[in-house]
Design a protein around this motif. Sequence first.
Motif, mmCIF file in Angstrom:
data_model
loop_
_atom_site.group_PDB
_atom_site.id
_atom_site.type_symbol
_atom_site.label_atom_id
_atom_site.label_comp_id
_atom_site.label_asym_id
_atom_site.label_seq_id
_atom_site.Cartn_x
_atom_site.Cartn_y
_atom_site.Cartn_z
ATOM 1 N N PHE A 49 13.160 6.998 -3.376
ATOM 2 C CA PHE A 49 14.282 6.335 -5.046
ATOM 3 C C PHE A 49 14.129 6.985 -5.992
ATOM 4 C CE2 PHE A 49 13.202 2.379 -1.906
ATOM 5 C CZ PHE A 49 13.802 2.548 -1.027
ATOM 6 N N GLY A 50 12.758 7.969 -5.917
ATOM 7 C CA GLY A 50 13.190 8.928 -7.200
ATOM 8 C C GLY A 50 12.409 8.688 -8.449
ATOM 9 N N TYR A 51 11.345 7.374 -7.695
ATOM 10 C CA TYR A 51 10.391 6.931 -9.151
ATOM 11 C C TYR A 51 10.028 8.063 -9.776
ATOM 12 C CZ TYR A 51 13.285 2.459 -9.072
ATOM 13 O OH TYR A 51 13.378 1.309 -9.065
ATOM 14 N N SER A 52 10.006 8.598 -11.075
ATOM 15 C CA SER A 52 8.380 8.749 -11.049
ATOM 16 C C SER A 52 6.783 8.040 -10.706
ATOM 17 C CB SER A 52 8.040 9.024 -12.690
ATOM 18 O OG SER A 52 7.736 7.762 -13.688
ATOM 19 N N PRO A 53 5.525 8.504 -10.581
ATOM 20 C CA PRO A 53 4.448 7.959 -10.707
ATOM 21 C C PRO A 53 4.300 6.401 -11.710
ATOM 22 C CG PRO A 53 3.721 10.146 -10.004
ATOM 23 C CD PRO A 53 5.389 9.770 -10.549
ATOM 24 N N THR A 54 4.197 6.893 -13.132
ATOM 25 C CA THR A 54 4.029 5.984 -13.540
ATOM 26 C C THR A 54 5.025 4.632 -13.541
ATOM 27 O OG1 THR A 54 3.235 7.548 -15.058
ATOM 28 C CG2 THR A 54 3.697 5.576 -16.038
ATOM 29 N N LEU A 55 6.357 4.881 -13.123
ATOM 30 C CA LEU A 55 7.259 3.828 -13.157
ATOM 31 C C LEU A 55 6.860 2.961 -11.390
ATOM 32 C CD1 LEU A 55 9.698 2.863 -14.887
ATOM 33 C CD2 LEU A 55 11.574 4.567 -13.658
ATOM 34 N N ALA A 56 6.653 4.346 -10.985
ATOM 35 C CA ALA A 56 6.484 3.505 -9.790
ATOM 36 C C ALA A 56 6.134 1.686 -10.188
ATOM 37 C CB ALA A 56 6.035 4.159 -8.524
ATOM 38 N N GLY A 57 4.101 2.608 -10.287
ATOM 39 C CA GLY A 57 3.250 1.988 -10.169
ATOM 40 C C GLY A 57 3.492 0.175 -11.856
ATOM 41 N N SER A 58 4.523 0.760 -12.836
ATOM 42 C CA SER A 58 4.761 -0.504 -13.466
ATOM 43 C C SER A 58 5.476 -1.480 -12.650
ATOM 44 C CB SER A 58 5.414 0.418 -14.475
ATOM 45 O OG SER A 58 4.758 1.231 -14.754
ATOM 46 N N TRP A 59 6.529 -0.541 -11.140
ATOM 47 C CA TRP A 59 7.803 -1.999 -11.315
ATOM 48 C C TRP A 59 7.030 -3.020 -10.233
ATOM 49 C CZ3 TRP A 59 13.336 -1.759 -10.268
ATOM 50 C CH2 TRP A 59 13.554 -1.100 -11.384
ATOM 51 N N LEU A 60 5.693 -1.281 -9.668
ATOM 52 C CA LEU A 60 4.798 -2.492 -8.354
ATOM 53 C C LEU A 60 4.159 -3.666 -8.618
ATOM 54 C CD1 LEU A 60 4.982 -2.027 -5.325
ATOM 55 C CD2 LEU A 60 3.063 -0.756 -5.681
ATOM 56 N N SER A 61 3.506 -3.173 -10.099
ATOM 57 C CA SER A 61 2.648 -4.094 -10.366
ATOM 58 C C SER A 61 3.399 -6.038 -10.655
ATOM 59 C CB SER A 61 2.085 -3.742 -11.757
ATOM 60 O OG SER A 61 3.852 -4.135 -12.991
ATOM 61 N N VAL A 62 4.604 -5.587 -10.919
ATOM 62 C CA VAL A 62 6.009 -6.603 -10.971
ATOM 63 C C VAL A 62 5.473 -8.007 -9.417
ATOM 64 C CG1 VAL A 62 8.285 -7.845 -10.366
ATOM 65 C CG2 VAL A 62 7.763 -5.876 -11.796
ATOM 66 N N VAL A 63 4.871 -7.556 -8.640
ATOM 67 C CA VAL A 63 4.606 -8.401 -6.961
ATOM 68 C C VAL A 63 3.550 -8.637 -7.360
ATOM 69 C CG1 VAL A 63 4.167 -7.957 -4.536
ATOM 70 C CG2 VAL A 63 5.603 -6.811 -6.070
ATOM 71 N N TYR A 64 2.204 -8.951 -8.117
ATOM 72 C CA TYR A 64 0.901 -8.888 -7.886
ATOM 73 C C TYR A 64 1.545 -9.981 -9.784
ATOM 74 C CZ TYR A 64 -0.181 -5.592 -5.518
ATOM 75 O OH TYR A 64 -0.533 -4.663 -4.478
ATOM 76 N N PHE A 65 2.179 -9.945 -10.845
ATOM 77 C CA PHE A 65 2.026 -10.694 -11.817
ATOM 78 C C PHE A 65 3.619 -11.744 -11.067
ATOM 79 C CE2 PHE A 65 4.294 -11.641 -15.851
ATOM 80 C CZ PHE A 65 3.345 -12.214 -16.567
ATOM 81 N N MET A 66 3.972 -11.366 -10.030
ATOM 82 C CA MET A 66 4.718 -12.819 -9.877
ATOM 83 C C MET A 66 3.505 -13.934 -9.063
ATOM 84 S SD MET A 66 7.882 -11.590 -8.502
ATOM 85 C CE MET A 66 8.707 -13.516 -8.256
ATOM 86 N N GLY A 67 3.251 -12.846 -8.093
ATOM 87 C CA GLY A 67 1.461 -13.564 -7.796
ATOM 88 C C GLY A 67 1.608 -14.946 -8.668
ATOM 89 N N MET A 119 0.587 -0.938 0.224
ATOM 90 C CA MET A 119 -0.414 0.249 -0.076
ATOM 91 C C MET A 119 0.905 1.636 -0.087
ATOM 92 S SD MET A 119 -3.605 -0.750 2.323
ATOM 93 C CE MET A 119 -2.227 -1.049 3.872
ATOM 94 N N ASN A 120 1.541 1.145 0.547
ATOM 95 C CA ASN A 120 3.161 2.083 0.896
ATOM 96 C C ASN A 120 4.081 2.563 -0.653
ATOM 97 O OD1 ASN A 120 1.788 3.620 3.180
ATOM 98 N ND2 ASN A 120 2.204 1.852 4.037
ATOM 99 N N GLY A 121 4.447 1.164 -1.375
ATOM 100 C CA GLY A 121 4.800 0.832 -1.690
ATOM 101 C C GLY A 121 5.142 1.802 -3.355
ATOM 102 N N ALA A 122 4.479 2.140 -3.942
ATOM 103 C CA ALA A 122 4.404 3.516 -4.964
ATOM 104 C C ALA A 122 4.909 4.970 -4.572
ATOM 105 C CB ALA A 122 3.041 3.565 -5.848
ATOM 106 N N ASP A 123 4.364 4.891 -2.985
ATOM 107 C CA ASP A 123 4.496 6.505 -2.615
ATOM 108 C C ASP A 123 5.917 6.728 -2.092
ATOM 109 O OD1 ASP A 123 3.561 8.819 -1.763
ATOM 110 O OD2 ASP A 123 3.684 8.436 0.235
ATOM 111 N N MET A 124 5.919 5.716 -1.690
ATOM 112 C CA MET A 124 7.599 5.029 -0.690
ATOM 113 C C MET A 124 8.985 5.522 -1.950
ATOM 114 S SD MET A 124 9.624 1.868 0.932
ATOM 115 C CE MET A 124 9.236 1.072 -0.572
ATOM 116 N N MET A 125 8.564 4.899 -3.361
ATOM 117 C CA MET A 125 9.415 4.795 -4.700
ATOM 118 C C MET A 125 9.645 5.741 -4.755
ATOM 119 S SD MET A 125 7.968 0.905 -6.248
ATOM 120 C CE MET A 125 9.300 1.512 -7.576
ATOM 121 N N VAL A 126 8.167 6.287 -4.509
ATOM 122 C CA VAL A 126 8.732 8.002 -5.838
ATOM 123 C C VAL A 126 9.592 8.674 -4.736
ATOM 124 C CG1 VAL A 126 6.794 10.374 -6.153
ATOM 125 C CG2 VAL A 126 6.662 8.348 -6.938
#
Length: 266
Positions: free
Chosen positions: A149-167, A139-146
């Motif tokens: 760690f300097g991610y844009s919101p779009t890029l953070a959402g893309s990276w975070l989707s990896v967790v669900y895709f693996m599942g 829940m806090n992953g995308a906000d934390m990445m922005v």
Amino acid sequence: LLLGKGIIGTAGECLFIAKTAIVIKWFYNKELAFALGTTLSISRIGTSLSAYSAPRIYESAGEITAPFWFGAKVCIFSLFCILLVSLVDWYADYRDHEVKAEVTDGPFKIEDLKNLSKLYYLILWSCILAYASILGFLMNGADMMVKRFGYSPTLAGSWLSVVYFMGALTSPILGGIVDRYGKRASLMIVSIVFMIGTHLTTLLLDDKESPDYNNGMWAPLLCMGICYSIYAAILWPSISLVVEKKVRGTAYGLITCLDNLGVAGL
């Protein structure tokens, strides 16, 4: 916004409990972990697509309401699917009653809660603590990445989707392995080890500023994907194995309720 979140939270958890009860009824002693793993896989695909597409829909339309309208259309499609499942389930109950004259254990009574075993309550506390750690991170992953760690919101959402895709990829496979070989306790220990690794790795990563974002975030995301897949694929089928049939729905409802209270406490 708060009212809407309350409604979707209530509806989503009721849907999860009902869906789980139906799957258990249809697949009990018939590759149950694989069946539940498959439903988890489909759910993760939806979550992954949401995390990936919502920021892009917003950027494309320029309106914050655009992703919500898209989500509403998906929910309407889901409603038709639920109506179809309800019809099939009703027909199956009617057919089994006519053919097998099945004798039930009677309606649920509050006293039946006394029949929930100590093992069930151990699973319950494990679920509360583990999901608080997993969902708190997500829940806090995308906000934390922005912010860290300097991610844009779009890029953070893309990276975070990896967790669900693996599942989505691994949940049915893990469910099939559990159905065939067991080893539930050992695999849950493995998932907890990966969970600890996720939080420790995230803690030790260096903060960055955009556009020089921290690529090291792939490591905790990978650990979380493995942890989430293993834990969920084992936990939910295990509950049906330690409670009586007539309190199965209540057992899932209670664990879901307390699980959400734990996450809300974050």
